[in-house]
Design an enzyme around this catalytic site. Sequence first.
Site, PDB file in Angstrom:
ATOM      1  N   PRO A   9       0.703  -1.259   0.043  1.00 24.67           N
ATOM      2  CA  PRO A   9       0.107  -0.234  -0.026  1.00 24.67           C
ATOM      3  C   PRO A   9       0.847   1.216   0.192  1.00 24.67           C
ATOM      4  CG  PRO A   9      -0.209  -1.173   2.060  1.00 24.67           C
ATOM      5  CD  PRO A   9       0.617  -2.250   1.125  1.00 24.67           C
ATOM      6  N   ASN A  10       0.352   2.145  -0.635  1.00 25.00           N
ATOM      7  CA  ASN A  10       0.863   3.602  -0.860  1.00 25.00           C
ATOM      8  C   ASN A  10       2.038   3.662  -1.735  1.00 25.00           C
ATOM      9  OD1 ASN A  10      -1.459   4.947   0.622  1.00 25.00           O
ATOM     10  ND2 ASN A  10      -0.420   3.801   2.331  1.00 25.00           N
ATOM     11  N   ARG A  17       4.500  11.315  -2.175  1.00 25.23           N
ATOM     12  CA  ARG A  17       4.432  10.663  -0.848  1.00 25.23           C
ATOM     13  C   ARG A  17       5.754  11.259  -0.136  1.00 25.23           C
ATOM     14  NH1 ARG A  17       4.853   4.592   1.146  1.00 25.23           N
ATOM     15  NH2 ARG A  17       4.044   5.205   3.383  1.00 25.23           N
ATOM     16  N   TYR A  22      10.735   9.371   1.129  1.00 25.39           N
ATOM     17  CA  TYR A  22      10.865   8.171   0.082  1.00 25.39           C
ATOM     18  C   TYR A  22      11.433   8.764  -1.138  1.00 25.39           C
ATOM     19  CZ  TYR A  22       7.617   6.026   3.513  1.00 25.39           C
ATOM     20  OH  TYR A  22       7.157   5.210   4.692  1.00 25.39           O
ATOM     21  N   ASN A  73       8.223  -5.006  -0.684  1.00 24.20           N
ATOM     22  CA  ASN A  73       8.081  -4.172   0.304  1.00 24.20           C
ATOM     23  C   ASN A  73       6.570  -4.051   0.723  1.00 24.20           C
ATOM     24  OD1 ASN A  73       7.793  -1.858   1.686  1.00 24.20           O
ATOM     25  ND2 ASN A  73       8.994  -0.544   0.213  1.00 24.20           N
ATOM     26  N   ALA A  76       3.093  -0.480   4.862  1.00 28.37           N
ATOM     27  CA  ALA A  76       2.586  -0.547   6.305  1.00 28.37           C
ATOM     28  C   ALA A  76       2.067  -2.284   6.523  1.00 28.37           C
ATOM     29  CB  ALA A  76       1.407   0.304   6.406  1.00 28.37           C
ATOM     30  N   HIS A  79       4.192  -4.249   9.201  1.00 29.63           N
ATOM     31  CA  HIS A  79       3.988  -3.923  10.674  1.00 29.63           C
ATOM     32  C   HIS A  79       2.875  -4.672  11.159  1.00 29.63           C
ATOM     33  CE1 HIS A  79       7.160  -1.356   9.543  1.00 29.63           C
ATOM     34  NE2 HIS A  79       6.243  -0.508   8.819  1.00 29.63           N
ATOM     35  N   ASP A  86       2.346 -15.575   6.479  1.00 29.57           N
ATOM     36  CA  ASP A  86       2.065 -16.956   6.368  1.00 29.57           C
ATOM     37  C   ASP A  86       2.108 -17.593   4.729  1.00 29.57           C
ATOM     38  OD1 ASP A  86       1.409 -17.634   8.872  1.00 29.57           O
ATOM     39  OD2 ASP A  86      -0.433 -17.411   8.860  1.00 29.57           O
ATOM     40  N   GLU A  97      12.883  -8.927   1.885  1.00 22.21           N
ATOM     41  CA  GLU A  97      12.116  -7.580   2.503  1.00 22.21           C
ATOM     42  C   GLU A  97      12.909  -6.568   2.018  1.00 22.21           C
ATOM     43  OE1 GLU A  97      12.165  -7.661   6.663  1.00 22.21           O
ATOM     44  OE2 GLU A  97      10.684  -6.170   6.714  1.00 22.21           O
ATOM     45  N   HIS A  99      12.883  -1.959   2.272  1.00 20.27           N
ATOM     46  CA  HIS A  99      12.159  -0.981   2.855  1.00 20.27           C
ATOM     47  C   HIS A  99      12.946   0.345   2.205  1.00 20.27           C
ATOM     48  CE1 HIS A  99       9.404  -2.971   5.195  1.00 20.27           C
ATOM     49  NE2 HIS A  99      10.405  -3.693   5.702  1.00 20.27           N
ATOM     50  N   ILE A 100      12.455   1.165   1.709  1.00 19.03           N
ATOM     51  CA  ILE A 100      13.145   2.559   0.952  1.00 19.03           C
ATOM     52  C   ILE A 100      13.774   3.128   2.159  1.00 19.03           C
ATOM     53  CG2 ILE A 100      12.705   4.629   0.044  1.00 19.03           C
ATOM     54  CD1 ILE A 100      10.293   3.136  -1.804  1.00 19.03           C
ATOM     55  N   SER A 101      12.776   3.397   3.300  1.00 14.78           N
ATOM     56  CA  SER A 101      13.458   4.158   4.635  1.00 14.78           C
ATOM     57  C   SER A 101      14.187   3.133   5.585  1.00 14.78           C
ATOM     58  CB  SER A 101      12.397   4.806   5.173  1.00 14.78           C
ATOM     59  OG  SER A 101      11.660   4.293   5.466  1.00 14.78           O
ATOM     60  N   ARG A 106      12.698   5.060  12.794  1.00 14.82           N
ATOM     61  CA  ARG A 106      11.777   5.703  12.540  1.00 14.82           C
ATOM     62  C   ARG A 106      10.776   5.240  13.954  1.00 14.82           C
ATOM     63  NH1 ARG A 106       9.097   5.225   6.955  1.00 14.82           N
ATOM     64  NH2 ARG A 106       7.949   6.680   7.549  1.00 14.82           N
ATOM     65  N   ARG A 110       7.045   1.000  13.713  1.00 17.94           N
ATOM     66  CA  ARG A 110       7.662   0.496  12.526  1.00 17.94           C
ATOM     67  C   ARG A 110       8.604  -0.546  12.808  1.00 17.94           C
ATOM     68  NH1 ARG A 110       5.476   3.831   8.304  1.00 17.94           N
ATOM     69  NH2 ARG A 110       5.255   5.778   9.193  1.00 17.94           N
TER      70      ARG A 110
HETATM   71  C1  DQA Z   1       8.243   1.418   3.988  1.00 20.95           C
HETATM   72  C2  DQA Z   1       8.278   1.681   5.303  1.00 20.95           C
HETATM   73  C3  DQA Z   1       6.981   1.466   5.913  1.00 20.95           C
HETATM   74  O1  DQA Z   1       6.960   1.564   7.544  1.00 20.95           O
HETATM   75  C4  DQA Z   1       5.749   2.449   5.398  1.00 20.95           C
HETATM   76  O2  DQA Z   1       4.600   2.210   5.869  1.00 20.95           O
HETATM   77  C5  DQA Z   1       5.667   2.160   3.798  1.00 20.95           C
HETATM   78  C6  DQA Z   1       7.057   2.258   3.318  1.00 20.95           C
HETATM   79  C7  DQA Z   1       9.395   1.856   3.403  1.00 20.95           C
HETATM   80  O3  DQA Z   1       9.778   1.435   2.256  1.00 20.95           O
HETATM   81  O4  DQA Z   1      10.412   2.376   3.937  1.00 20.95           O
HETATM   82  O5  DQA Z   1       4.754   2.252   3.309  1.00 20.95           O
HETATM   83  O6  DQA Z   1       8.013   0.019   3.859  1.00 20.95           O
END
Ligand code: DQA
Length: 143
Positions: A9-10, A17, A22, A73, A76, A79, A86, A97, A99-101, A106, A110
Site C-alpha cells: 500500500p501507498n 508521498r 521516500y 516491500n 505498512a 508491521h 503465512d 524484504e 524498505h526504502i527508508s 523511525r 515500525r
Molecule cells: C516502507 C516503510 C513502512 O513503514 C511504510 O509503511 C511504507 C514504506 C519503506 O519502504 O520504507 O509504506 O515500507
Amino acid sequence: MKLLVLNGPNLNMLGLREPSVYGVETYADLCDKIRAHAKARGAEVELYQSNHEGDLVDRIQAAYGDADGIVINPGAYTHTSIALLDAVKAVSIPTVEVHISDVTKREAFRQVSYIRQACVKTVMGHGTDGYLEAIDFLIETLA
Ligand code: DQA
C-alpha cells in the site's frame, strides 16, 4: 530465473508521498529502474503493486511453481500482516524484504516486521536502490 517484485500500500504514491522520506522517484520510475536492472542481469522480472492485503496474498500464492524469488516491500502491512508472513511461508520461495527508508530509525510501530522471519534477507534505508540490491542478492544466491 524469474523474480517477482511486490509493492504494498501507498507505494504507488512514490514521488508524491513524503518525498523527504521516500524520495522523488515515482512508482513508474521505480518499475523502469527495476526492469532495466533485471534485464542487464539476465533475469526475468514481474512487478505488481496493490493497496489490498488479500491481493498481495493472492499474488504470492500465484507465484508458487512460477517465480524463483520474491522481492517485497509490504509497506505498512510489514508491521501488521500475519497473512503475508503465512503466504511467504506457504510458498517457500526465497524472499527478500525491502524498505526504502530505514525503519529502525523511525516510529516505534515500525520496529515490528512480521514478514521478516520468513525472509532470507532484509534491505532497508538504501532508497529505491534497495530493490536492486535485493534482486542482485537473489540472482547470486539462486544461481
Ligand atoms: C516502507 C516503510 C513502512 O513503514 C511504510 O509503511 C511504507 C514504506 C519503506 O519502504 O520504507 O509504506 O515500507
